[in-house]
Design a protein around this motif. Structure first.
Motif, short mmCIF file in Angstrom:
data_model
loop_
_atom_site.label_atom_id
_atom_site.label_comp_id
_atom_site.label_asym_id
_atom_site.label_seq_id
_atom_site.Cartn_x
_atom_site.Cartn_y
_atom_site.Cartn_z
N GLY A 248 0.78 -1.22 0.00
CA GLY A 248 0.00 0.00 0.00
C GLY A 248 0.82 1.27 0.00
O GLY A 248 0.30 2.35 0.27
N ARG A 249 2.09 1.20 -0.30
CA ARG A 249 2.95 2.39 -0.25
C ARG A 249 2.57 3.41 -1.31
O ARG A 249 2.55 4.60 -1.05
CB ARG A 249 4.41 1.99 -0.40
CG ARG A 249 4.90 1.19 0.78
CD ARG A 249 6.33 0.79 0.61
NE ARG A 249 6.75 -0.02 1.74
CZ ARG A 249 7.91 -0.58 1.84
NH1 ARG A 249 8.80 -0.43 0.88
NH2 ARG A 249 8.22 -1.30 2.89
N SER B 46 -0.36 3.69 -2.69
CA SER B 46 -1.67 4.22 -2.29
C SER B 46 -1.53 5.27 -1.20
O SER B 46 -2.19 6.31 -1.25
CB SER B 46 -2.56 3.08 -1.78
OG SER B 46 -2.75 2.12 -2.77
N LYS B 47 -0.67 5.02 -0.23
CA LYS B 47 -0.44 6.00 0.84
C LYS B 47 0.14 7.29 0.27
O LYS B 47 -0.26 8.38 0.65
CB LYS B 47 0.51 5.43 1.89
CG LYS B 47 -0.09 4.38 2.77
CD LYS B 47 0.94 3.88 3.77
CE LYS B 47 0.42 2.71 4.57
NZ LYS B 47 1.45 2.19 5.49
N LYS C 166 -2.57 9.16 -1.67
CA LYS C 166 -3.55 9.75 -0.75
C LYS C 166 -2.96 10.97 -0.05
O LYS C 166 -3.63 11.99 0.10
CB LYS C 166 -3.99 8.71 0.28
CG LYS C 166 -5.06 9.21 1.21
CD LYS C 166 -5.51 8.13 2.17
CE LYS C 166 -6.56 8.67 3.11
NZ LYS C 166 -6.96 7.69 4.10
N ARG C 167 -1.72 10.88 0.34
CA ARG C 167 -1.07 11.96 1.07
C ARG C 167 -0.90 13.21 0.21
O ARG C 167 -1.03 14.33 0.68
CB ARG C 167 0.28 11.49 1.58
CG ARG C 167 0.99 12.46 2.45
CD ARG C 167 2.24 11.84 3.01
NE ARG C 167 2.91 12.74 3.92
CZ ARG C 167 4.07 12.51 4.47
NH1 ARG C 167 4.70 11.37 4.23
NH2 ARG C 167 4.62 13.37 5.28
#
Length: 73
Positions: free
Chosen positions: A59-60, A62-63, A66-67
């Motif tokens: 999920g890196r 995705s993180k 999102k950030r």
């Protein structure tokens, strides 16, 4: 030079992804071996300008997205 410390340097055949072949000298394999390439400059996106695909492990990606979603990245 010391004797018997260098690897065996011999002729091999390299087969590109499009089927073209050439002979070169290498320490890979044995004399007369064939190296079949899975990726080469003719097919790799870095040289062809193709699309890159991000593999999201853990999920890196995705993180990150999102950030920084508000920045238009």
């Amino acid at each position: 030079m010391k004797a018997d410390i260098h690897p065996d340097y011999h002729t091999i055949k390299v087969v590109m992804t499009d089927g073209t072949e050439y002979e070169t000298r290498s320490t890979w394999g044995t004399e007369g071996a064939t190296m079949n390439l899975e990726i080469d400059p003719k097919s790799h996106p870095a040289w062809t300008g193709g699309n890159q695909q991000l593999v999201d492990r853990g999920g890196r990606v995705s993180k990150f997205k999102k950030r920084f979603e508000g920045l238009g990245l």
